[in-house]
Design an enzyme around this catalytic site. Sequence first.
Site, PDB file in Angstrom:
ATOM      1  N   CYS A 106       3.829  -2.761  -1.608  1.00 38.28           N
ATOM      2  CA  CYS A 106       3.181  -3.532  -0.612  1.00 38.28           C
ATOM      3  C   CYS A 106       2.133  -2.695   0.182  1.00 38.28           C
ATOM      4  CB  CYS A 106       4.321  -4.083   0.531  1.00 38.28           C
ATOM      5  SG  CYS A 106       3.132  -5.105   1.581  1.00 38.28           S
ATOM      6  N   CYS A 109       2.089  -3.109   4.099  1.00 37.58           N
ATOM      7  CA  CYS A 109       3.276  -2.803   4.986  1.00 37.58           C
ATOM      8  C   CYS A 109       4.499  -2.202   4.031  1.00 37.58           C
ATOM      9  CB  CYS A 109       3.500  -3.671   5.972  1.00 37.58           C
ATOM     10  SG  CYS A 109       3.431  -5.376   5.490  1.00 37.58           S
ATOM     11  N   SER A 110       5.525  -3.391   4.063  1.00 38.34           N
ATOM     12  CA  SER A 110       6.848  -2.998   3.217  1.00 38.34           C
ATOM     13  C   SER A 110       7.338  -4.217   2.846  1.00 38.34           C
ATOM     14  CB  SER A 110       7.787  -2.526   4.280  1.00 38.34           C
ATOM     15  OG  SER A 110       8.115  -3.243   5.564  1.00 38.34           O
ATOM     16  N   CYS A 111       6.644  -5.270   2.613  1.00 40.32           N
ATOM     17  CA  CYS A 111       7.297  -6.614   1.840  1.00 40.32           C
ATOM     18  C   CYS A 111       7.918  -6.540   0.838  1.00 40.32           C
ATOM     19  CB  CYS A 111       6.011  -7.692   1.755  1.00 40.32           C
ATOM     20  SG  CYS A 111       5.299  -7.698   3.622  1.00 40.32           S
TER      21      CYS A 111
HETATM   22 FE   LIG Z   1       4.389  -5.622   3.389  1.00 39.46          FE
END
Ligand SMILES: [Fe+2]
Length: 198
Positions: A106, A109-111
Amino acid sequence: MLDHDRVIQRIASVERRVDAIQAALDERGLNTAEAIEELTHLAEEQWVPRNGARVVARAWVDPAFRMRLLADGRTAVAELGLTMPKHHRHLVVLENTPKVQNVICCTQCSCTAFTIIGLPPDWYKDLEYRARVVRESRTVLKEMGLDLPQEVEVRVWDTTADTRYMVLPVRPPETTDWPEEKLVDIVTRDGMIGVARI
Ligand SMILES: [Fe+2]
């Protein structure tokens, strides 16, 4: 209108901001301790890579399920009692082959599809991984212990707010006569992110 530097100077520390949020929630009678405990419980007990491992093992032993999974991941995982948050509108399952290695990230971010493959590890959220896996994926994979031959194509997939991915690893040839339950045990989170092979 404040200029950028002045805005930065006026931003409170993380601790002060957390305190302010806490105070606002308390004021409204919302029990944050309970909510945090519940979230922690969900994260530790229910959002675990074993969910995805069950999906992978089923796909390995059941060709019809595999087809349904590749066609519509979200609907197929529900057959195993697995759910995804409403905003994860699509689960796209990326099938590895001996010639193709899919990798997910991602860049924003961190999805992840966290209810299926578990919460993302720290390195997945790291700016370095997010930036470099796109530009120099082969090198990053090598640094992570996956040294792919040149003839293997690497495909990197960037998660979005409503589309989540999981990698369907190649079934190891030595497992052809293994039962499904035993296959579940060998599927790893990193294999479903695509930075490792099984
Ligand atoms: Fe993300």
